[in-house]
Design a protein around this motif. Structure first.
Motif, mmCIF file in Angstrom:
data_model
loop_
_atom_site.group_PDB
_atom_site.id
_atom_site.type_symbol
_atom_site.label_atom_id
_atom_site.label_comp_id
_atom_site.label_asym_id
_atom_site.label_seq_id
_atom_site.Cartn_x
_atom_site.Cartn_y
_atom_site.Cartn_z
ATOM 1 N N VAL A 147 -7.555 -12.840 -3.542
ATOM 2 C CA VAL A 147 -8.397 -12.059 -4.180
ATOM 3 C C VAL A 147 -9.434 -12.891 -4.600
ATOM 4 C CG1 VAL A 147 -6.686 -10.117 -4.244
ATOM 5 C CG2 VAL A 147 -6.995 -11.742 -6.120
ATOM 6 N N PRO A 194 -14.477 -13.596 -7.007
ATOM 7 C CA PRO A 194 -13.740 -12.874 -6.492
ATOM 8 C C PRO A 194 -14.105 -12.521 -4.937
ATOM 9 C CG PRO A 194 -14.726 -11.800 -8.429
ATOM 10 C CD PRO A 194 -15.308 -13.248 -8.057
ATOM 11 N N PRO A 222 -9.241 -4.870 -13.435
ATOM 12 C CA PRO A 222 -9.514 -6.155 -13.468
ATOM 13 C C PRO A 222 -8.979 -6.893 -14.844
ATOM 14 C CG PRO A 222 -11.533 -4.748 -13.027
ATOM 15 C CD PRO A 222 -10.394 -3.863 -13.561
ATOM 16 N N LYS A 241 -9.135 -4.640 0.835
ATOM 17 C CA LYS A 241 -8.458 -4.989 -0.261
ATOM 18 C C LYS A 241 -9.405 -5.192 -1.473
ATOM 19 C CE LYS A 241 -4.401 -5.707 1.674
ATOM 20 N NZ LYS A 241 -3.180 -5.201 1.224
ATOM 21 N N LEU A 242 -9.143 -4.775 -2.555
ATOM 22 C CA LEU A 242 -9.854 -4.940 -3.866
ATOM 23 C C LEU A 242 -9.753 -6.503 -4.488
ATOM 24 C CD1 LEU A 242 -8.786 -1.835 -5.783
ATOM 25 C CD2 LEU A 242 -10.494 -2.067 -4.228
ATOM 26 N N SER A 243 -10.874 -7.134 -4.339
ATOM 27 C CA SER A 243 -11.010 -8.395 -4.899
ATOM 28 C C SER A 243 -10.586 -8.529 -6.466
ATOM 29 C CB SER A 243 -12.283 -9.108 -4.472
ATOM 30 O OG SER A 243 -13.524 -8.412 -5.132
ATOM 31 N N ARG A 286 -11.171 -7.226 3.904
ATOM 32 C CA ARG A 286 -11.828 -6.038 3.971
ATOM 33 C C ARG A 286 -10.500 -5.004 3.694
ATOM 34 N NH1 ARG A 286 -14.238 -4.717 9.650
ATOM 35 N NH2 ARG A 286 -14.712 -2.586 8.395
ATOM 36 N N SER A 337 -12.035 -11.189 -1.192
ATOM 37 C CA SER A 337 -10.705 -10.840 -0.557
ATOM 38 C C SER A 337 -10.967 -10.083 0.975
ATOM 39 C CB SER A 337 -10.118 -9.721 -1.235
ATOM 40 O OG SER A 337 -11.043 -8.559 -1.363
ATOM 41 N N LYS A 345 -5.984 -8.929 -10.932
ATOM 42 C CA LYS A 345 -5.714 -7.461 -11.805
ATOM 43 C C LYS A 345 -4.693 -7.782 -12.585
ATOM 44 C CE LYS A 345 -7.042 -5.895 -7.289
ATOM 45 N NZ LYS A 345 -6.980 -7.202 -6.560
ATOM 46 N N ARG A 366 0.756 -1.014 0.005
ATOM 47 C CA ARG A 366 -0.053 -0.063 -0.121
ATOM 48 C C ARG A 366 0.698 1.078 -0.089
ATOM 49 N NH1 ARG A 366 -5.017 -1.093 4.451
ATOM 50 N NH2 ARG A 366 -5.780 -2.785 3.244
#
Length: 394
Positions: free
Chosen positions: A306, A312, A338, A318-320, A316, A314, A323, A45
């Protein structure tokens, strides 16, 4: 164990893992979930010290750990420049195939990436002037080759370690220690002996701050070796240093005044980016950097699931979903989308974007080799140079 290090086989077997990975693997197997297909991504991050970009390093080792496992791996290449929030590696396969390797995988990437990034930043601070890695004495000897390799990938022009230099296919670099001069008890005798016995292809760099003033010893070395002297090294300890920029200015002035314009000035000892930049501006020609590079902060990578069985999913925050990172080759502008979604052309220049995550391992078999240290270093210098508006290429 006389040296407290893990062997390569022990690392591959997961014996350097955090224990909870071994425990949960057993539970998953007992519950009949060993075949659960997942997608995991490694990313960060944020970067240390407000860094805006990082130089990925350690990919070769990470892929070596995953080779032979029932997984498919996509990754950015060795030496790729990345930004926070971007996945740098994606692993697809049964979770139990690689869960015990998470600790080692992150470890391979985190420290090497920190070192490579710091080396690149030092190279930028030097304005492209030579920067050498002298810091392996600040780390455990077992990882000295990794430290040197990562520093070289990040842009260092050479490394001091014998094994590290062998790993990157270069000759090790170095001048002489103060102990050498002290054993002779006479600077001139030491410099003459070095010139007489060291192979001709080794630059004649005289250490000139052992017993007398730096300017005085620099002139002594120039008078002793004359045209054979390639440079002088200033490694003055902080307790005697004063204003190093003024010392560099004075040494340069006095050498030039006496016709020794060909003698370069190398500075080492306690250097970081700010000091490198300041000394480069007043005439220092090269820099030996130790702790600042070898003890660079590790990049805080994390591995996150993910996708589970194609869905999809993941934790909390985090983007599921899997990518891809797309980059404009001209503007170096990135977008993360995505997997499967094609990007629009770059709005700045209209160029088509290129994917940065490429397949390196397919079902355990290596299908693509990462860049060699030399290729990776060249890519780093080109990319970072463009980002910083500098010509760092040789």
């Amino acid at each position: 164990m006389r040296l407290h290090v893990a062997t390569e086989d022990e690392i591959r077997r997961g014996e350097t893992a955090d224990v909870y990975f071994r425990r949960i693997r057993k539970v998953l197997e007992e519950e009949g979930l060993a075949d659960t297909e997942v997608v995991a991504e490694i990313s960060t991050r944020s970067l240390p010290e407000g860094w805006e970009w990082g130089v990925l390093c350690g990919v070769e080792e990470a892929l070596a750990l995953l080779e032979g496992r029932d997984v498919t791996v996509y990754a950015m290449d060795e030496g790729e420049v990345f930004r926070p929030g971007q996945p740098v590696m994606r692993i697809e396969g049964p979770y139990v195939e690689f869960c015990e390797l998470e600790t080692a995988l992150i470890g391979c990437l985190a420290k090497a990436t920190g070192i490579a990034t710091k080396a690149a930043r030092c190279k930028v601070a030097a304005g492209g002037k030579p920067v050498y890695s002298f810091g392996i004495r600040r780390q455990h000897p077992a990882i000295a080759p990794m430290v040197d390799r990562a520093a070289y990938v990040g842009g260092c022009d050479g490394v001091s370690g014998i094994k590290g230099a062998e790993l990157i296919g270069e000759r090790p670099v170095g001048t002489m220690p103060h102990a050498f001069v002290l054993v002779f008890g006479d600077q001139r005798k030491a410099w003459r002996a070095f010139d007489e016995h060291v192979p001709e292809d080794v630059p004649r760099i005289a250490l000139v701050d052992t017993m007398y003033d730096e300017v005085e010893e620099a002139l002594m070395a120039a008078e002793e070796l004359r045209e054979r002297l390639d440079g002088v090294r200033l490694d003055t300890p902080s307790s005697r240093r004063g204003d190093m920029a003024e010392i560099v200015r004075e040494v340069r002035w006095e050498l030039d005044l006496r016709g020794y314009e060909h003698v370069k000035i190398m500075v080492s000892g306690g250097l970081d980016e700010g000091e490198i930049r300041r000394l480069a501006e007043v005439g220092a020609d090269a820099f030996g950097v130790g702790t600042a590079i070898s003890d660079a902060p590790a990049v805080d990578f994390a591995m996150d699931l993910v996708e589970i069985e194609g869905e999809p999913r993941s934790k909390r925050g985090k983007l599921s979903g899997a990518k891809q990172v797309w980059r404009c080759p001209n503007c170096l502008d990135d977008v993360v989308l995505p997997r499967g979604k094609e990007p629009s052309p770059c709005p700045e220049c209209g160029s088509e974007r290129e994917p940065l995550l490429r397949k390196f391992v397919e079902e355990g078999e290596v299908v693509r080799e990462p860049k060699s240290p030399k290729e990776a270093r060249r890519h780093v210098l080109e990319t970072v140079g463009e980002l910083e508006g500098l010509d760092l290429t040789e």
